[in-house]
Design a protein around this motif. Structure first.
Motif, PDB file in Angstrom:
ATOM      1  N   VAL A 184     -24.621  -2.572   8.888  1.00 14.48           N
ATOM      2  CA  VAL A 184     -24.380  -3.950   8.785  1.00 14.48           C
ATOM      3  C   VAL A 184     -25.281  -4.882   7.861  1.00 14.48           C
ATOM      4  N   GLU A 185     -26.507  -4.242   7.594  1.00 11.37           N
ATOM      5  CA  GLU A 185     -27.286  -5.049   6.761  1.00 11.37           C
ATOM      6  C   GLU A 185     -27.162  -4.567   5.141  1.00 11.37           C
ATOM      7  N   THR A 186     -26.166  -3.969   5.147  1.00 12.54           N
ATOM      8  CA  THR A 186     -26.031  -3.589   3.584  1.00 12.54           C
ATOM      9  C   THR A 186     -24.692  -4.394   3.059  1.00 12.54           C
ATOM     10  N   GLU A 187     -24.792  -4.575   1.831  1.00  6.49           N
ATOM     11  CA  GLU A 187     -23.668  -5.235   1.179  1.00  6.49           C
ATOM     12  C   GLU A 187     -23.208  -4.570  -0.240  1.00  6.49           C
ATOM     13  N   ASP A 188     -22.191  -4.754  -0.645  1.00 10.72           N
ATOM     14  CA  ASP A 188     -21.524  -3.954  -1.851  1.00 10.72           C
ATOM     15  C   ASP A 188     -22.043  -5.046  -2.885  1.00 10.72           C
ATOM     16  N   LYS A 189     -22.546  -4.679  -4.108  1.00 15.18           N
ATOM     17  CA  LYS A 189     -22.794  -5.394  -5.276  1.00 15.18           C
ATOM     18  C   LYS A 189     -22.513  -4.682  -6.636  1.00 15.18           C
ATOM     19  N   ILE A 190     -21.839  -5.596  -7.182  1.00 10.22           N
ATOM     20  CA  ILE A 190     -21.312  -4.738  -8.515  1.00 10.22           C
ATOM     21  C   ILE A 190     -22.715  -4.672  -9.647  1.00 10.22           C
ATOM     22  N   LEU A 191     -23.036  -3.704 -10.247  1.00 10.45           N
ATOM     23  CA  LEU A 191     -24.121  -3.660 -10.928  1.00 10.45           C
ATOM     24  C   LEU A 191     -23.942  -2.663 -12.319  1.00 10.45           C
ATOM     25  N   PRO A 192     -24.529  -3.052 -13.404  1.00  7.18           N
ATOM     26  CA  PRO A 192     -24.510  -2.267 -14.522  1.00  7.18           C
ATOM     27  C   PRO A 192     -25.177  -0.808 -14.338  1.00  7.18           C
ATOM     28  N   SER A 193     -24.447   0.176 -14.999  1.00  7.86           N
ATOM     29  CA  SER A 193     -25.220   1.335 -14.833  1.00  7.86           C
ATOM     30  C   SER A 193     -24.799   2.388 -16.003  1.00  7.86           C
ATOM     31  N   THR A 194     -24.866   3.658 -15.914  1.00 10.25           N
ATOM     32  CA  THR A 194     -24.446   4.478 -16.838  1.00 10.25           C
ATOM     33  C   THR A 194     -23.993   5.827 -16.304  1.00 10.25           C
ATOM     34  N   LEU A 195     -22.816   6.452 -16.895  1.00 10.31           N
ATOM     35  CA  LEU A 195     -22.372   7.649 -16.227  1.00 10.31           C
ATOM     36  C   LEU A 195     -22.708   8.736 -17.365  1.00 10.31           C
ATOM     37  N   TYR A 383     -13.103  -8.407  11.401  1.00 11.61           N
ATOM     38  CA  TYR A 383     -13.616  -7.657  12.553  1.00 11.61           C
ATOM     39  C   TYR A 383     -13.048  -6.422  12.438  1.00 11.61           C
ATOM     40  N   ASP A 384     -11.732  -6.254  12.801  1.00 10.69           N
ATOM     41  CA  ASP A 384     -11.147  -5.062  12.767  1.00 10.69           C
ATOM     42  C   ASP A 384     -11.438  -3.892  11.435  1.00 10.69           C
ATOM     43  N   ASN A 385     -11.460  -4.636  10.279  1.00  9.85           N
ATOM     44  CA  ASN A 385     -11.651  -3.733   9.179  1.00  9.85           C
ATOM     45  C   ASN A 385     -13.184  -3.135   9.190  1.00  9.85           C
ATOM     46  N   TRP A 386     -14.128  -3.923   9.700  1.00  7.36           N
ATOM     47  CA  TRP A 386     -15.762  -3.485   9.922  1.00  7.36           C
ATOM     48  C   TRP A 386     -15.648  -2.263  10.929  1.00  7.36           C
ATOM     49  N   VAL A 387     -14.961  -2.517  12.028  1.00  6.74           N
ATOM     50  CA  VAL A 387     -14.910  -1.320  13.078  1.00  6.74           C
ATOM     51  C   VAL A 387     -14.313  -0.110  12.517  1.00  6.74           C
ATOM     52  N   LYS A 388     -13.238  -0.296  11.709  1.00  9.77           N
ATOM     53  CA  LYS A 388     -12.481   0.943  11.264  1.00  9.77           C
ATOM     54  C   LYS A 388     -13.321   1.533  10.258  1.00  9.77           C
ATOM     55  N   GLY A 489     -20.129 -18.034  11.663  1.00  8.88           N
ATOM     56  CA  GLY A 489     -19.678 -18.061  10.051  1.00  8.88           C
ATOM     57  C   GLY A 489     -19.114 -16.620   9.899  1.00  8.88           C
ATOM     58  N   HIS A 490     -18.200 -16.697   9.042  1.00  9.70           N
ATOM     59  CA  HIS A 490     -17.411 -15.520   8.611  1.00  9.70           C
ATOM     60  C   HIS A 490     -18.182 -14.582   7.992  1.00  9.70           C
ATOM     61  N   ASP A 491     -19.502 -14.950   7.303  1.00 10.92           N
ATOM     62  CA  ASP A 491     -20.080 -14.021   6.980  1.00 10.92           C
ATOM     63  C   ASP A 491     -20.922 -13.098   7.756  1.00 10.92           C
ATOM     64  N   ILE A 492     -21.236 -13.534   8.853  1.00  9.53           N
ATOM     65  CA  ILE A 492     -21.880 -12.503  10.172  1.00  9.53           C
ATOM     66  C   ILE A 492     -20.912 -12.328  11.326  1.00  9.53           C
ATOM     67  N   ILE A 493     -19.787 -12.149  10.946  1.00 12.73           N
ATOM     68  CA  ILE A 493     -18.758 -11.579  11.776  1.00 12.73           C
ATOM     69  C   ILE A 493     -19.105 -10.076  11.945  1.00 12.73           C
ATOM     70  N   THR A 494     -19.506  -9.481  11.017  1.00 16.51           N
ATOM     71  CA  THR A 494     -19.733  -8.016  10.928  1.00 16.51           C
ATOM     72  C   THR A 494     -21.223  -7.721  11.449  1.00 16.51           C
ATOM     73  N   PHE A 495     -22.046  -8.889  11.359  1.00 16.16           N
ATOM     74  CA  PHE A 495     -23.329  -8.845  11.986  1.00 16.16           C
ATOM     75  C   PHE A 495     -23.686  -9.197  13.383  1.00 16.16           C
ATOM     76  N   TRP A 496     -23.726 -10.566  13.612  1.00  9.36           N
ATOM     77  CA  TRP A 496     -23.833 -10.810  14.885  1.00  9.36           C
ATOM     78  C   TRP A 496     -22.904 -10.835  15.747  1.00  9.36           C
ATOM     79  N   LEU A 497     -21.700 -11.331  15.305  1.00  7.58           N
ATOM     80  CA  LEU A 497     -20.503 -11.225  16.398  1.00  7.58           C
ATOM     81  C   LEU A 497     -19.936  -9.807  16.803  1.00  7.58           C
TER      82      LEU A 497
END
Length: 809
Positions: A184-195, A383-388, A489-497
């Motif tokens: 729950v303490e991670t988030e997705d971030k779009i970053l530059p990289s090389t393949l 909430y449902d998407n997080w649990v799944k 707040g909707h940003d902490i549904i997956t955290f605190w709630l």
């Protein structure tokens, strides 16, 4: 009646905030037998300043509590500060310039406690300036003795249930913070990289594999392709030789391999991402640790050992190119899992951690989410998407210095886990002795303390239990739990709630609240999200200083639940106008109520019209507050006050108030209506604008109602018998005439009090009868000598009913 000409918001707001606290207006009384209405709010962290998003969220929730209080309910409304965990550590290190590793653990913990306490005292005044109404005597900080005891007790209960366990596991790890973190303490971030297209070898044949993590080649343990990929089926059962490092790994089929990505075949390394970990578990692969806890390459990386990850990547790519094993490279942008606290890309390393087992309960968590009443309803999907999407048990141990200790010691010989006795809680194992003298497993008398600390969310997820004295005061807890409302707040549904739901189900087999309200974000005037990096942060204190706390509250209640709200000065200026208009209209009204005894003989038709509309308004506002639609209360009440009451009704009754010739009965009818309407509007506005309404209430109504605060007075009651559609239609028609004639005067550049010799109204007979009953008020309001009915050449047509009017000067 001595009423100041102007309302001084700055002076009044501070005065009433002190009054509410010293008089105990919002104090919870456990002996009160009225139904309890309770609120669970997020304890703000002490590591930063209160921002405008905090202000909006807490104000919105506070309006609900003020409304429920006026319904006569016993309000349980605690307030906490989160001074626990990594955020506080970083705050203290930055403020003091002292690093945790430069002093003893005990010294650093004491420094954190001291600095967080100072921060809380400063922040507390900021929160009070919002005019929110918790019982400040029920305030808590998440590292105080009671919270530490509750958190450790929770761990012990889960341990005894077999839900808390310690195990070597692949762990989501932040190399910058040097600690394990939960999913729950991670988030997705779009970053530059090389393949990079890298050449592997399969029985003398080249095999291209694309990867963005070539530094993980020494940890490659397998190669996968999709079972339906015809290009790769010929590799089944064979082994691939890893370039530079020379070890061979099995080539296997797995449906998680994406045939459309890169070359269609992918290496599994321990571990680049969560899919690697899943493959490791599913296929029982070996684990090779090539990245250590500080983000450096380990001895398993051979000559690259000791290099930082990026440096190792660069060196390995150079060596691959030199040996002709680098086929191609392409710049890309891709999604990376980062630590939400610091933005660092997470790694997956093998460590021994404490977990709460809950992956087997996903269906139970989904059922719990469905039992909650969500406002707005669509927020349940988050909430449902997080649990799944849960893939890991909850990792609750952190390798940090400051936090709540695990109540655990270990036998030095056999690692037997010794758990504290509940009667001794809270404990600090590094300072306190274990509850036994010898290990019951091997007889050793030497023990070592657990030095890891509990994840801050392992404590914050217990806010209902902390507030309601779980396992300490059963009588209170059973009355409070489950709580009425969670504001989030909707940003902490997956955290605190979510974590609070987990603890509620694991400890009480019950969801922790009945209703959940979810607020949106505050945006800047350009509709962009506020952030420090953009420099568009607004501090609530600046807004309060410039406009007032009530104006800020008025703005905050403009948004529906779940909706983002732009911060615009014009909206706060609108709040200031509302305050001034409320003060001036109330001053006019109260001056004309001086000496009034609340008696009347018979109500005039326009008074009945206003009271009918007022009672409809009471019904709308009551229903809206019950449905958490405070924005509808604000909008509907604002419109009624400005237009119906001020623009129309006050202008109608002025003549009855000022002109004795209209008769004492007509005046008393107006006074009664003014009293009832103003008091009702003040009470309905009180949850939104608590300071100005309290000030006006105390000028006149507090003594009349024998009540020391509007906020514990009775909410206006809808009187159904006062609602009369016929009377409303009559009044609406009179209003339509007034509006048309006023507009005509303005178009003809006449003053609104310019005298008219005659108004001729062409309408049907039913309307004529209705308007005749209002003629005295119409003539006085429009300054007309005569109002007649009949056919005439018109010069005005009303907007709503399209009556034809003729005005003669």
């Amino acid at each position: 009646m001595d009423i100041p000409k102007r309302y001084d918001a700055k002076e009044a707001e501070r005065k009433w905030q002190v009054f509410w606290e010293t008089e105990g207006i919002y104090k919870f009384n456990p002996a009160d037998k009225n139904p309890i209405y309770s609120l669970d709010t997020p304890p703000p962290t002490v590591s930063g300043e209160m921002h405008i998003g905090h202000a909006m969220a807490y104000i919105q929730a506070d309006t609900i509590m003020r409304f429920q209080r006026m319904l006569g309910k016993s309000i349980f409304y605690p307030f906490g500060f989160d001074d626990n965990g990594l955020a506080t550590e970083l705050y203290v290190e930055k403020k003091t310039g002292k690093l945790a590793e430069e002093m003893s653990r005990h010294e650093f913990v004491e420094l954190c406690l001291k600095e967080s306490e100072l921060a809380e005292k400063r922040l507390l005044e900021d929160w009070k300036s919002l005019g929110i109404s918790p019982d400040w005597d029920m305030s808590y900080r998440t590292t105080n003795e009671w919270c530490r005891k509750t958190s450790q007790r929770s761990f012990i209960h889960l341990y005894k249930k077999g839900r808390a366990y310690r195990k070597y596991e692949p762990t989501v790890w932040c190399p910058k913070c040097g600690t394990a973190i939960a999913q729950v303490e991670t988030e997705d971030k779009i970053l530059p990289s090389t393949l990079y297209d890298i050449t592997f070898n399969v029985e003398g044949e080249d095999l291209l594999i694309a990867t963005s993590r070539p530094e993980l080649l020494p940890a490659c343990v397998s190669v996968f392709y999709h079972p339906t990929d015809e290009r790769c089926k010929r590799y089944a059962g064979k082994k691939a030789k890893v370039p530079l490092f020379g070890h061979e790994v099995p080539i296997m089929a797995d449906e998680k391999a994406d045939p459309e990505s890169g070359t269609g075949i992918v290496m599994c390394c321990t571990a680049g991402d969560s899919t690697d970990v899943e493959w490791w578990k599913t296929h029982n692969l070996p684990w090779i640790s090539v990245i250590d806890e500080r983000g450096k390459m380990s001895a398993e990386a051979g000559k690259y050992a000791g290099l930082r990850i990026k440096n190792a990547r660069k060196a390995i790519v150079e060596d691959l190119a030199e040996q002709g094993l680098l086929n191609d490279k392409v710049d890309i942008s891709h999604t990376v899992n980062v630590h939400e606290r610091c933005g660092t890309a997470v790694e997956y390393i093998m460590t021994k951690q404490w977990f709460i087992k809950y992956l087997d309960l996903k269906d139970l968590f989904l059922e719990a989410g469905a039992k909650l009443n969500w406002y707005p309803p669509y927020m349940q999907s988050r909430y449902d998407n997080w649990v799944k999407g849960l893939k890991w048990d909850w990792c609750i141990s952190r390798q940090r210095y400051y936090g709540i200790s695990f109540p655990v010691w270990y036998c030095e010989d056999c690692e037997f886990e010794v758990i504290a006795d509940e009667k001794d809680l809270p404990v600090v194992p590094s300072e306190d002795a274990p509850p036994i003298d010898k290990c019951p497993k091997c007889g050793c008398d030497r023990f070592k303390p657990e030095l890891d600390v509990l994840d801050t969310w392992a404590t914050s997820s217990l806010t209902p239990q902390i507030a309601a004295k779980w396992q300490e005061d059963d009588s209170l807890f059973n009355r409070i739990y489950p709580m009425s409302l969670r504001s989030n707040g909707h940003d902490i549904i997956t955290f605190w709630l979510f974590n609070t739901v987990v603890k509620g189900l694991l400890h009480e087999d019950e969801i922790p609240w009945k209703d959940v309200i979810i607020n949106g974000f505050v945006l800047d005037p350009k509709r962009e999200k506020m952030s420090k990096s953009k420099g568009n942060i607004i501090k609530p204190q600046v807004s309060i200083e410039r406009y007032s706390g009530d104006a800020l509250r008025f703005w905050a209640c403009s948004a529906k639940l779940g909706d983002d709200l732009p911060y615009e000065d014009k909206e706060l200026r609108r709040g200031v106008k509302m305050i001034n208009k409320l003060w001036n209209a109330s001053k006019f009204t109260l001056l004309h109520l001086d000496g009034y005894d609340l008696k009347f003989d018979e109500l005039e038709i326009t008074d009945r019209w206003l009271l009918s509309k007022l009672n409809r308004l009471i019904g709308v506002c009551t229903d809206s507050f019950n449905d958490y639609e405070f924005s509808n209360v604000k909008k509907t009440l604002e419109n009624f006050f400005w237009h119906t009451f001020c623009d129309v009704y006050l202008e109608i009754v002025k003549d009855r108030l000022y002109t004795p010739e209209r008769g004492e009965e007509a005046k008393r009818s107006a006074q009664y209506t003014l009293y009832v309407a103003l008091l009702a509007m003040l009470k309905m506005m009180a949850p939104i604008m608590p300071h100005i309404t309290e000030e006006i209430y105390h000028v006149y109504f507090a003594e009349k109602e024998n009540c020391k605060s509007i906020h514990i007075s009775k909410w206006p009651e809808l009187v159904g018998s006062m609602i009369d559609e016929t009377v409303e239609e009559t009044g609406d028609k009179a209003e339509d005439v007034i509006s048309a004639v006023r507009k005509y005067k303005t178009l003809n550049k006449k003053a609104l009090n310019a005298q008219i010799s005659r108004i001729l109204i062409n309408c049907d007979k039913e309307t004529e009868v209705q308007l005749e009953s209002t003629c005295a008020d119409l003539k006085a309001t429009l300054h007309a000598d005569v109002i007649e009915f009949g056919d005439a050449e018109d010069n005005i047509i009303t907007e709503k009913y399209e009556f034809k009017l003729r005005v003669d000067w």
